[in-house]
Structure formats: C-alpha cells, structure tokens
Design an enzyme around this catalytic site. Sequence first.
Site, PDB file in Angstrom:
ATOM      1  N   GLN A 155       0.708  -1.254  -0.047  1.00 44.79           N
ATOM      2  CA  GLN A 155       0.049   0.261  -0.011  1.00 44.79           C
ATOM      3  C   GLN A 155       0.792   1.128  -0.233  1.00 44.79           C
ATOM      4  OE1 GLN A 155      -3.638  -0.326  -0.096  1.00 44.79           O
ATOM      5  NE2 GLN A 155      -3.664  -1.774  -0.613  1.00 44.79           N
ATOM      6  N   TYR A 176      -6.063 -12.408  -4.052  1.00 41.42           N
ATOM      7  CA  TYR A 176      -4.670 -11.450  -4.197  1.00 41.42           C
ATOM      8  C   TYR A 176      -4.136 -11.384  -2.885  1.00 41.42           C
ATOM      9  CZ  TYR A 176      -8.988 -11.901  -7.539  1.00 41.42           C
ATOM     10  OH  TYR A 176     -10.099 -11.812  -8.647  1.00 41.42           O
ATOM     11  N   GLU A 199      -1.792 -15.183  -3.995  1.00 41.75           N
ATOM     12  CA  GLU A 199      -0.757 -14.526  -5.066  1.00 41.75           C
ATOM     13  C   GLU A 199      -0.426 -15.013  -6.792  1.00 41.75           C
ATOM     14  OE1 GLU A 199       0.719 -11.338  -6.862  1.00 41.75           O
ATOM     15  OE2 GLU A 199      -0.574 -11.514  -4.823  1.00 41.75           O
ATOM     16  N   ASP A 251      -9.028  -8.722  -2.456  1.00 44.68           N
ATOM     17  CA  ASP A 251      -8.166  -7.307  -2.683  1.00 44.68           C
ATOM     18  C   ASP A 251      -7.915  -7.757  -3.993  1.00 44.68           C
ATOM     19  OD1 ASP A 251      -6.852  -4.835  -2.509  1.00 44.68           O
ATOM     20  OD2 ASP A 251      -5.431  -5.680  -0.959  1.00 44.68           O
ATOM     21  N   CYS A 281     -10.015  -1.467  -4.864  1.00 46.11           N
ATOM     22  CA  CYS A 281      -9.368   0.349  -4.935  1.00 46.11           C
ATOM     23  C   CYS A 281      -9.657   1.252  -6.099  1.00 46.11           C
ATOM     24  CB  CYS A 281      -8.480   0.108  -5.611  1.00 46.11           C
ATOM     25  SG  CYS A 281      -7.685  -0.975  -7.248  1.00 46.11           S
TER      26      CYS A 281
END
Length: 409
Positions: free
Chosen positions: A235, A267, A291, A339, A366
């Site tokens: 992040q 993710y 991932e 995410d 996002c």
Amino acid sequence: MGEMQGTRLEVDVTNIAHGGISVARHDGRVIFVSDAIPGERVLVEITEDRKKSFWRAETVEVIEASPHRQPHVWAEASVDRAPEDRAGGAEFGHIEIGHQRELKRRVLVDSIKRMAALDTDVEVQPIAGPADGTGWRTRLRLHVAEDGTLGPYSSRSHRVIPVTSVPLAAPEVARITPLTERFTGSTHVDVVAPSGSNSFVIAGDANAKGRPKAQTIVEVVGEREFRLDVRGFWQVHQAAAQTLTTAVQDAIDETRFDPRAANQDLYGGVGLLAAAVGDRFGPTTRITTVESDSLATDHAAENLQEWLGAQAITARVDRYLQQLKRTGVSLDGSTVVLDPPRAGAGREVIDSLADLGASQLVYVACDPVALARDLGFLSAHGYRLERLKAFDLFPNTHHVEAVATLVRD
C-alpha cells in the site's frame, strides 16, 4: 482529427464522473472535462470528438470558480499552465480536501446504485497524515525523457514533465528523489521509503528482459513486520496498511467466522490481510493466501509462519478457485477476503466463490466502478451487502478505497 477538436466553448459543469473527470453538456452532448469542479463555469478546449456520444475537453480558464476550488497543491499541475504541461498524478489537487472526499463519496454511491441497484451511503474517511492530503506517498515512480530528465508524465500523455517538487511524496521520499539528475539508459525511476528498512532510489528499464534482482525490504504494521521485494506491491499511503488491517478486522462478522473453516485471502500479496485475520481470531486460524506473483508468496509464507493453519499458494485466483471446485472443496462456513487489482474480481471469480459456497466475503476495492459491477454479480447470487466503509487512501487524486462485507444466509 474531428472537426470540433481545438474548439473553445464556455460550459457549466454539473457533475463528477469516475476517473476524476467532471461532466458538462453542450447542445445536449456530454463533455468530459478535466481540472474542473461541479458547479463551475469554465472555458474548455475540445481535445477529442471522435465518439458520437461524448467529447473530451480540457479546462483552459475558470470563469466562475467553485467555493471548493483552491490553489493546486502541486504548482506544476495548476490550471494556470497549458494542459499539455500539467503534471499528472494529483488530479484533485485543485479541490479543497473535504470536498474531494464528498466527490469520491458521490462516485462510489452512484456507481453502486447504477450498476448493482443498491441504495447505500458511505462517508469517505480521512486517514492519518497532513490535513491537506500531501506528504503520504511512500512509493513514487517517475519517468525518464529522451534527454534523461526525470519527471511525472503529463496528465494527458506519456510526455515527461520536469518538476521541482513532489508534494504528494512522504518527506523521506521527497528528500531523496533525484529531480535534478539525468538518467540515460533508464525508462523510469522508483523511489521507495519502507517503514522498517532503508530507502531506495532504483533506476529501471521497462524494456529489459527478465526479472530484476530481488531485494528484500521490511514494512512495519503495528507490532508486526512484513518482508517483501523492494518492487513488490505494498500500500502506497504511509498509513494505509494499518488502516486496511483494522478495516478488514472490523469488517468480518465474527458471528459468521469459523477459524477452522477453509478461510481465504485472495490476491493476497505478501500476506498483510491474512495476518490481519490471524491477529483478530488467534493462532488456530486456518487461512490460505493466494497470489500469482511467486516472489510475493515466498514472502507471504515467511510473514505468516507463526500461524500453523496459514499457507501461501502461488496461483492465479480464477484458476485456483476452479481447482477447488474440481477437487470438491467447499467454502461453506468460510470467510473470504479479496483485494483484487483495479479491474476487480470479475464475473468468473465471483461465480466460483458463489458455487463454492463462501459464507462471508470481505471485498477490498480500489476502484468504485469495478466494485459496483461485482456487487451486482454477488447480489444475483444471493449475497447481501451488510456494511460498506470507504477511506481516503489517495488524497489529491480521484482514487478511493472501499471495504465491503457481503453475507449469504
């Protein structure tokens, strides 16, 4: 080139659209306008008229300013400059910070209403950092012009704009960003200031073959350390990892959480949110983080080693879920944290999660439009939106982070 391109018009700006663009109309036609604020009257120049349904335009002069307009936080992105010379990356910097959050709220709520037919409301919450929304970026990528000059791209093109400051950068990033140096032989420069290890300036070449040499850094969240590659995903806002850790912990309905179920962190990067779940529900928590980047999953395995029930798997999420279906695994009773990247999870992943019977989803998003689309898919599968929070993780830009809890009874 269309016949209207280069034409200047006075327009009234009525609304905000996704992507930080405002909306105006001229003779019934929609015009998407950059660097304006709803409520303003502006002089625009048409830059694109190829689409029959809408045109694009740049603000060249503000005729009647919004009370929410402020001097741009980044002088090099100001409306006083020619549009092609405005630095990109701070497209809301001309808007007072509280009103930025109100516009982000509108986009999120409107997207969910339009695409998922859900009436909801949400407050976009500020997070720790300077009140004007500067000084937060722990990671910064600048690009290299043909003569070696460093700068951001123009907000309209891949033209490098020389700048004398980087106001969104965290103080340590700003201190070491080599704005006056020349970088021949590179296409970009990354500046990274981790919370738990040394800062780096890394010149990169997007055309180079193979993966650059791995270099491990440390990020600290609360009492916990996370190891990751210097180029790996983390992040960007210095307070974002802690904000999302707490938000995901709060978003899980504990009456529906079973620590022994096949809980998932999709993710998952280097395991930040899997660790958030483990820290909330204790050492017996079972959770698998998935991932596609093998370097990240290597780090995730290390970062999650204290939980016996935690494992890290390298796989594309869509293929991983297909594999679970083929092998007869059920996610009944499980909590799934996801995410996804900006494009969202998408129909195939949502369909698989529903088929597998996931009981509770915590969706970290996002992109409001991708989230709204996926909420529509989830709603069709009988999931209901139980709660929604939003956070201003990207102040002075149009981006906003949302955390949604969905349950199926």
